[in-house]
Design a protein around this motif. Structure first.
Motif, mmCIF file in Angstrom:
data_model
loop_
_atom_site.group_PDB
_atom_site.id
_atom_site.type_symbol
_atom_site.label_atom_id
_atom_site.label_comp_id
_atom_site.label_asym_id
_atom_site.label_seq_id
_atom_site.Cartn_x
_atom_site.Cartn_y
_atom_site.Cartn_z
ATOM 1 N N ASP A 315 47.487 -95.612 23.927
ATOM 2 C CA ASP A 315 46.680 -94.448 23.546
ATOM 3 C C ASP A 315 45.430 -94.316 24.398
ATOM 4 O OD1 ASP A 315 48.356 -93.480 21.618
ATOM 5 O OD2 ASP A 315 47.349 -94.467 19.949
ATOM 6 N N GLY A 316 44.811 -95.436 24.750
ATOM 7 C CA GLY A 316 43.534 -95.376 25.452
ATOM 8 C C GLY A 316 43.631 -95.450 26.964
ATOM 9 N N PHE A 317 44.787 -95.905 27.480
ATOM 10 C CA PHE A 317 44.869 -96.151 28.922
ATOM 11 C C PHE A 317 44.726 -94.867 29.732
ATOM 12 C CE2 PHE A 317 47.013 -96.814 32.960
ATOM 13 C CZ PHE A 317 46.373 -97.960 33.402
ATOM 14 N N SER A 318 45.442 -93.827 29.343
ATOM 15 C CA SER A 318 45.407 -92.587 30.113
ATOM 16 C C SER A 318 43.993 -92.013 30.177
ATOM 17 C CB SER A 318 46.370 -91.557 29.500
ATOM 18 O OG SER A 318 46.316 -90.332 30.198
ATOM 19 N N GLU A 319 43.317 -91.977 29.044
ATOM 20 C CA GLU A 319 41.950 -91.436 29.007
ATOM 21 C C GLU A 319 41.035 -92.242 29.909
ATOM 22 O OE1 GLU A 319 38.312 -90.707 25.790
ATOM 23 O OE2 GLU A 319 40.347 -91.165 25.079
ATOM 24 N N ALA A 320 41.154 -93.577 29.845
ATOM 25 C CA ALA A 320 40.297 -94.428 30.663
ATOM 26 C C ALA A 320 40.627 -94.278 32.147
ATOM 27 C CB ALA A 320 40.463 -95.885 30.235
ATOM 28 N N TYR A 321 41.906 -94.124 32.457
ATOM 29 C CA TYR A 321 42.348 -94.011 33.849
ATOM 30 C C TYR A 321 41.750 -92.781 34.522
ATOM 31 C CZ TYR A 321 45.641 -93.146 37.720
ATOM 32 O OH TYR A 321 46.206 -92.885 38.942
ATOM 33 N N PHE A 322 41.732 -91.654 33.830
ATOM 34 C CA PHE A 322 41.259 -90.410 34.429
ATOM 35 C C PHE A 322 39.757 -90.190 34.266
ATOM 36 C CE2 PHE A 322 45.782 -89.148 33.644
ATOM 37 C CZ PHE A 322 46.108 -88.861 34.964
ATOM 38 N N ASN A 323 39.107 -90.980 33.421
ATOM 39 C CA ASN A 323 37.737 -90.659 33.008
ATOM 40 C C ASN A 323 36.766 -90.542 34.178
ATOM 41 O OD1 ASN A 323 35.557 -90.446 30.892
ATOM 42 N ND2 ASN A 323 34.893 -92.316 31.938
ATOM 43 N N HIS A 324 36.810 -91.478 35.130
ATOM 44 C CA HIS A 324 35.823 -91.464 36.210
ATOM 45 C C HIS A 324 35.952 -90.198 37.056
ATOM 46 C CE1 HIS A 324 33.096 -92.895 39.304
ATOM 47 N NE2 HIS A 324 34.014 -92.605 40.216
ATOM 48 N N ARG A 325 37.177 -89.825 37.435
ATOM 49 C CA ARG A 325 37.352 -88.631 38.263
ATOM 50 C C ARG A 325 36.958 -87.364 37.501
ATOM 51 N NH1 ARG A 325 43.251 -88.925 40.475
ATOM 52 N NH2 ARG A 325 43.455 -90.729 39.088
ATOM 53 N N GLU A 326 37.247 -87.342 36.198
ATOM 54 C CA GLU A 326 36.845 -86.176 35.410
ATOM 55 C C GLU A 326 35.318 -86.069 35.339
ATOM 56 O OE1 GLU A 326 39.521 -85.005 31.910
ATOM 57 O OE2 GLU A 326 39.818 -87.160 32.036
ATOM 58 N N THR A 327 34.649 -87.210 35.221
ATOM 59 C CA THR A 327 33.194 -87.218 35.114
ATOM 60 C C THR A 327 32.538 -86.828 36.438
ATOM 61 O OG1 THR A 327 33.291 -88.956 33.425
ATOM 62 C CG2 THR A 327 31.179 -88.637 34.554
ATOM 63 N N VAL A 328 33.037 -87.387 37.540
ATOM 64 C CA VAL A 328 32.466 -87.094 38.855
ATOM 65 C C VAL A 328 32.755 -85.650 39.258
ATOM 66 C CG1 VAL A 328 32.605 -87.680 41.328
ATOM 67 C CG2 VAL A 328 32.545 -89.490 39.595
ATOM 68 N N GLY A 329 33.941 -85.162 38.932
ATOM 69 C CA GLY A 329 34.356 -83.815 39.316
ATOM 70 C C GLY A 329 35.448 -83.880 40.356
ATOM 71 N N GLY A 330 36.415 -82.970 40.252
ATOM 72 C CA GLY A 330 37.651 -83.066 41.006
ATOM 73 C C GLY A 330 37.497 -83.251 42.501
ATOM 74 N N LEU A 331 36.758 -82.360 43.186
ATOM 75 C CA LEU A 331 36.679 -82.427 44.638
ATOM 76 C C LEU A 331 35.662 -83.457 45.115
ATOM 77 C CD1 LEU A 331 37.140 -78.630 45.173
ATOM 78 C CD2 LEU A 331 38.679 -80.404 46.011
ATOM 79 N N ARG A 332 34.618 -83.674 44.380
ATOM 80 C CA ARG A 332 33.697 -84.761 44.722
ATOM 81 C C ARG A 332 34.391 -86.106 44.552
ATOM 82 N NH1 ARG A 332 30.378 -81.179 42.008
ATOM 83 N NH2 ARG A 332 30.611 -82.300 40.022
ATOM 84 N N ALA A 333 35.185 -86.228 43.503
ATOM 85 C CA ALA A 333 35.937 -87.468 43.301
ATOM 86 C C ALA A 333 36.978 -87.660 44.399
ATOM 87 C CB ALA A 333 36.610 -87.456 41.924
ATOM 88 N N LEU A 334 37.559 -86.552 44.880
ATOM 89 C CA LEU A 334 38.541 -86.655 45.956
ATOM 90 C C LEU A 334 37.898 -87.243 47.211
ATOM 91 C CD1 LEU A 334 41.449 -86.032 46.912
ATOM 92 C CD2 LEU A 334 40.608 -83.798 47.666
#
Length: 526
Positions: A315-334
């Protein structure tokens, strides 16, 4: 008199080619017929000139592409200088770890398909290839499987013992979402014909990157100097703005270094997954996920610690996996992930968590058809987004082109969030409800990729009417269960139907594996 089995493959793309390879390597003489609806036999829609532009890249490096009669690198070295120059390739730069344009791979597959057919004939098989033969129905009868096909001479009937449906991708010409009309990305000229304006791109993965680069090529110029890529607008395209809209508003990470041939994983490997299968299907998903966690915790302890304790559960893995990129922002994270990926390649050091996920997720394929409905839903909602993300690693040149458009101020990405909606606008465009409010586009391009479809959606009405379970799942060796007695057999490797329960099947290595499954079963039965 000995009966020579009559086998037909409907389609002539990668799935068909790798299936034919398995069949023609058998000892018993066969009559193999291959139908294709187009005149470009042997490459398939994702690799076909005219459907794709020359600058759209495959995301598998050359050594990962299964050989047909010879590896891609060997075939490239066999080409003359004029061919290589046309693709801006220097002979000394041909490398087994390089990425190549999909249309170039189409040339490779077409050439290899011809060689494969000729080798089959030399081995004593009868091989017929019929271009411009569109199969419109598959009719099981008591003694055989009959095909109805539109040929250059009109409609004709054909009879076979075994039929393999390898019809490839199926893209709607007029896609929709909700009540909104979308633009199909195929052929790519649907994209390049759009005037400069407010263009939306639905999706943010590999298909979306193709769309974005096509828009950039059409309405401006990429200047590529080593690793630095810039983009400049055409004088008449200054009104161009591109917005990707996707659920999370993030993009996959760039390709990274990993060992090839692959190193064996320590926990989530085929033998361990097979042992869990032998223990029964109860809590099967949870048990195999525990193997993946053990792999990640051992291989990348710092990464897992950074994800936090929630990542130790499905339940928690997916949220944790994506959290950093979602927080930073899609293209900045790229941009951030590109820096890490470049360092990985330069130092020939893998990113351990990504390698564990990339290789580990492949072994989940072994359990998918054994999951109950509840676990399948959990897998689809929680783990499939993670695996799809790591599977979709982007070639660096494509990442740099996307970032060049971002730096030029013409590209952004916005998450739709869970409350998204889509509707046609009064001005003739499409309005999208996002987390930033409503946005209206002059056109919204459908870049969500191939959707899964049920067996009942196959375009062969007589066959569908004879299916025992038209809403059922395909399971290896992908032989259809028919309600009518027949001495013949039909196998289904059509991509939308395969994806229903085998979501990792679009890559060329997957086509090779599926083709081997079917060809082995056919050869065992004759």
């Amino acid at each position: 008199m000995t009966h020579t089995p009559k086998i037909v493959i409907i389609g002539a793309g990668p799935m068909a080619i790798y299936t034919a390879k398995g069949l023609l390597h058998g000892d018993a003489p066969l009559e193999l017929t291959i139908f294709d609806a187009t005149d470009q036999v042997g490459c398939g829609m994702p690799y076909r000139a005219g459907m794709n532009a020359d600058y759209m890249y495959c995301n598998a490096f050359s050594r990962e592409i299964p050989s047909i009669t010879q590896p891609l690198v060997s075939w490239l070295h066999d080409q003359d200088d004029a061919f290589l120059n046309a693709w801006d390739l220097a002979r000394d730069d041909i490398d087994a770890r390089d990425f190549y344009p999909r249309v170039l791979l189409g040339h490779y597959m077409k050439s290899e398909f011809d060689q494969l057919c000729e080798a089959g004939r030399n081995a004593g098989h009868t091989v017929r290839v019929l271009p411009n033969h569109k199969v419109v129905d598959v009719v099981p009868t008591e003694s055989t499987i009959k095909l109805e096909a539109m040929t250059p001479d009109g409609q004709s009937s054909f009879a076979f013992d075994k039929v393999v449906l390898a019809t490839g991708h199926d893209w709607p010409t007029a896609p929709k979402i909700g009540g909104a009309d979308l633009v199909s990305p195929w052929p790519y000229t649907n994209i390049t014909d759009l005037p400069a304006g407010r263009v939306g791109v639905l999706g943010s993965s590999l298909s979306a990157i193709d769309v974005i680069v096509a828009l950039g090529k059409q309405h401006g110029t990429f200047i590529e100097e080593g690793d630095k890529v810039s983009w400049f607008s055409n004088p008449d395209s200054e009104a161009m703005s591109v917005t990707m809209v996707s659920h999370k508003g993030i993009m996959p990470e760039p390709d990274f270094y990993y060992p090839y041939p692959y190193e064996t994983l320590q926990h989530v490997h085929p033998e361990a997954v097979s042992a869990e299968l032998e223990s029964g299907t109860g809590a099967l998903l949870e048990r195999v996920f525990a193997l993946l966690l053990a792999e990640l915790n051992d291989a990348a302890p710092d990464y897992m610690e950074a994800l936090g304790p929630k990542a130790q559960s499905i339940d928690g893995f997916s949220e944790a996996y994506f959290n950093h990129r979602e927080t930073v922002g899609g293209l900045r994270a790229l941009r951030e992930t590109l820096t890490a990926a470049v360092k990985s390649k330069e130092n020939k050091e893998t990113q351990h968590h990504r390698y564990a996920l990339l290789r580990g997720h492949e072994n989940f394929e072994m359990i998918l058809e054994h999951l109950n409905d509840e676990d399948w839903q959990i897998f689809s909602e929680k783990l499939m987004p993670v695996f799809g993300d790591c599977y979709a690693a982007i070639p660096h040149i494509s990442v740099r082109r996307v970032l060049a458009l971002y730096d030029a101020g013409v590209l952004q990405i916005i998450p739709t969030g869970p409350e998204s909606s889509f509707s046609n606008s009064h001005s003739g465009g499409v309005t999208v409800k996002t987390v930033d409010g409503d946005i209206t586009f002059d056109a919204l391009i459908d870049a969500r990729g191939q959707a899964a479809a049920a067996l009942s959606d196959l375009p062969f009405p007589s066959l569908v009417s004879k299916l025992s379970a038209p809403k059922g799942d395909l399971r290896a060796p992908f032989k259809l269960d028919l309600s009518t007695p027949t001495k013949g057999a039909v196998y289904c490797l059509s991509m939308p139907q395969i994806l229903q329960r085998h979501p990792f099947s679009q890559g060329l290595p997957n086509c090779d594996a599926l083709g081997r499954d079917v060809s082995k079963d056919i050869l065992r039965s004759i």
